[in-house]
Design a protein around this motif. Structure first.
Motif, PDB file in Angstrom:
ATOM      1  N   HIS A 141     -16.202 -23.242   5.321  1.00  0.00           N
ATOM      2  CA  HIS A 141     -16.870 -23.117   6.620  1.00  0.00           C
ATOM      3  C   HIS A 141     -18.193 -22.358   6.464  1.00  0.00           C
ATOM      4  O   HIS A 141     -18.430 -21.682   5.460  1.00  0.00           O
ATOM      5  CB  HIS A 141     -15.977 -22.415   7.653  1.00  0.00           C
ATOM      6  CG  HIS A 141     -15.616 -21.010   7.305  1.00  0.00           C
ATOM      7  ND1 HIS A 141     -14.452 -20.676   6.656  1.00  0.00           N
ATOM      8  CD2 HIS A 141     -16.268 -19.830   7.515  1.00  0.00           C
ATOM      9  CE1 HIS A 141     -14.382 -19.374   6.490  1.00  0.00           C
ATOM     10  NE2 HIS A 141     -15.488 -18.825   6.998  1.00  0.00           N
ATOM     11  N   ILE A 142     -19.040 -22.517   7.467  1.00  0.00           N
ATOM     12  CA  ILE A 142     -20.348 -21.852   7.516  1.00  0.00           C
ATOM     13  C   ILE A 142     -20.372 -20.920   8.719  1.00  0.00           C
ATOM     14  O   ILE A 142     -20.038 -21.328   9.839  1.00  0.00           O
ATOM     15  CB  ILE A 142     -21.498 -22.879   7.662  1.00  0.00           C
ATOM     16  CG1 ILE A 142     -21.528 -23.842   6.470  1.00  0.00           C
ATOM     17  CG2 ILE A 142     -22.831 -22.171   7.833  1.00  0.00           C
ATOM     18  CD1 ILE A 142     -22.100 -23.272   5.213  1.00  0.00           C
ATOM     19  N   VAL A 168     -27.064 -17.212   7.016  1.00  0.00           N
ATOM     20  CA  VAL A 168     -26.181 -18.383   6.959  1.00  0.00           C
ATOM     21  C   VAL A 168     -25.233 -18.130   5.804  1.00  0.00           C
ATOM     22  O   VAL A 168     -25.667 -17.996   4.646  1.00  0.00           O
ATOM     23  CB  VAL A 168     -26.972 -19.681   6.744  1.00  0.00           C
ATOM     24  CG1 VAL A 168     -26.026 -20.860   6.593  1.00  0.00           C
ATOM     25  CG2 VAL A 168     -27.947 -19.926   7.889  1.00  0.00           C
ATOM     26  N   ILE A 211     -29.023 -25.786   9.049  1.00  0.00           N
ATOM     27  CA  ILE A 211     -27.768 -26.310   9.580  1.00  0.00           C
ATOM     28  C   ILE A 211     -27.778 -27.838   9.613  1.00  0.00           C
ATOM     29  O   ILE A 211     -26.792 -28.491   9.274  1.00  0.00           O
ATOM     30  CB  ILE A 211     -27.508 -25.735  10.986  1.00  0.00           C
ATOM     31  CG1 ILE A 211     -27.195 -24.237  10.889  1.00  0.00           C
ATOM     32  CG2 ILE A 211     -26.347 -26.459  11.659  1.00  0.00           C
ATOM     33  CD1 ILE A 211     -27.059 -23.560  12.226  1.00  0.00           C
ATOM     34  N   ARG A 271     -25.148 -30.259   7.666  1.00  0.00           N
ATOM     35  CA  ARG A 271     -24.333 -31.245   8.386  1.00  0.00           C
ATOM     36  C   ARG A 271     -24.483 -32.638   7.778  1.00  0.00           C
ATOM     37  O   ARG A 271     -23.507 -33.391   7.689  1.00  0.00           O
ATOM     38  CB  ARG A 271     -24.751 -31.277   9.859  1.00  0.00           C
ATOM     39  CG  ARG A 271     -24.172 -30.126  10.682  1.00  0.00           C
ATOM     40  CD  ARG A 271     -24.199 -30.450  12.162  1.00  0.00           C
ATOM     41  NE  ARG A 271     -23.551 -29.408  12.944  1.00  0.00           N
ATOM     42  CZ  ARG A 271     -24.200 -28.526  13.691  1.00  0.00           C
ATOM     43  NH1 ARG A 271     -25.515 -28.567  13.764  1.00  0.00           N
ATOM     44  NH2 ARG A 271     -23.544 -27.602  14.372  1.00  0.00           N
ATOM     45  N   ILE A 307     -19.041 -25.464  11.082  1.00  0.00           N
ATOM     46  CA  ILE A 307     -20.188 -24.572  11.243  1.00  0.00           C
ATOM     47  C   ILE A 307     -19.955 -23.754  12.494  1.00  0.00           C
ATOM     48  O   ILE A 307     -19.853 -24.298  13.603  1.00  0.00           O
ATOM     49  CB  ILE A 307     -21.504 -25.367  11.321  1.00  0.00           C
ATOM     50  CG1 ILE A 307     -21.705 -26.153  10.014  1.00  0.00           C
ATOM     51  CG2 ILE A 307     -22.681 -24.439  11.580  1.00  0.00           C
ATOM     52  CD1 ILE A 307     -22.952 -27.019   9.997  1.00  0.00           C
TER      53      ILE A 307
END
Length: 247
Positions: A67-68, A77, A232, A236, A244
């Motif tokens: 996960h982010i 981030v 991001i 993705r 995220i």
């Protein structure tokens, strides 16, 4: 130790060789150690770069187990992979850092400068002014700073009981109210033209200055969101199954 035959081949021209044989009682084995946990910190693009180079290794990157975490306030981030494996969990944190030179100016930080101190600092950092002439003018005015502080105090009362208590303080100086800088705000970003205002701070007869810039604050907010959104979007596209999460 059992007797075993040992054959030694000598190099051409050699007729003898000395050998030393040691007997150990225990097996010479390396101790078993836990896997080394990865904890990398880098620029804002570090998580994306790591994913690009590790996506072809299923034992390391499982999108459903990664996960982010996005922290816009601290401009970070953070990639966490192998999230359910205590031994193999790893993190890669990317951050957008304020440029060291922008920090030195102390803009919007409340840093207080004496006039001559600020003049010397400007002189040594001429490269960050929009023009050489503006820099030289500011340096000269700060090194030869003069100011007058006018105070007025008004107190009054009337028969109705109304009271007035008013204090006004005005600083008149040879220093311009604002000037322009051409300076990068974040590491790795292009220089931005920002207007900087000088805010006088008075202590008795002494005057010092703080540097403030609403424009710089606005640029920081815009750049922060733009850079994070860009990272991001790339993540993705590369890893659509990684969660995220905005913090």
């Amino acid at each position: 130790m059992q007797n075993e035959k040992l054959q030694v081949n000598l190099a051409p021209g050699m007729d003898k060789v000395e050998m030393l044989i040691r007997e150990v009682k225990e097996a010479n084995e390396l101790p078993v150690k836990e896997p080394v946990k990865i904890a990398i910190q880098g620029t804002i693009g570090a998580p994306l770069e790591f994913l690009k180079r590790r996506m072809d290794q299923p034992d390391q990157i499982n999108q459903k187990r990664s996960h982010i975490l996005v922290d816009r306030e601290n401009i970070t981030v953070n990639l966490v992979y192998n999230e359910n494996d205590e031994y193999n969990r790893g993190t890669v944190t990317g951050s957008l850092q304020i440029h060291p030179k922008f920090k030195e100016f102390g803009i919007n930080t409340g840093k207080v400068w004496a006039p001559t101190e600020l003049g010397m600092f400007f002189k040594m950092n001429r490269a960050f002014f929009t023009t050489k002439e503006e820099n030289m003018k500011l340096v000269n005015e700060l090194m030869n700073f003069t100011a007058t502080v006018n105070n007025s105090l008004q107190k009054s009362a009337n028969e109705k009981g109304d009271r007035t208590d008013y204090f006004n303080q005005v600083v008149n100086s040879n220093l311009p109210k604002s000037f322009n800088l051409l300076i990068p705000i974040f590491k790795g970003s292009k220089p931005e033209t920002i207007e900087v205002e000088t805010f006088a701070q008075i202590d008795g007869r002494d005057v010092a200055f703080m540097l403030i810039s609403p424009g710089a604050q606005a640029v920081m907010e815009e750049l922060r969101d733009a850079v994070i959104d860009k990272e991001i979007d790339f993540i993705r596209q590369l890893c659509p199954d990684i969660a995220i999460i905005e913090q």
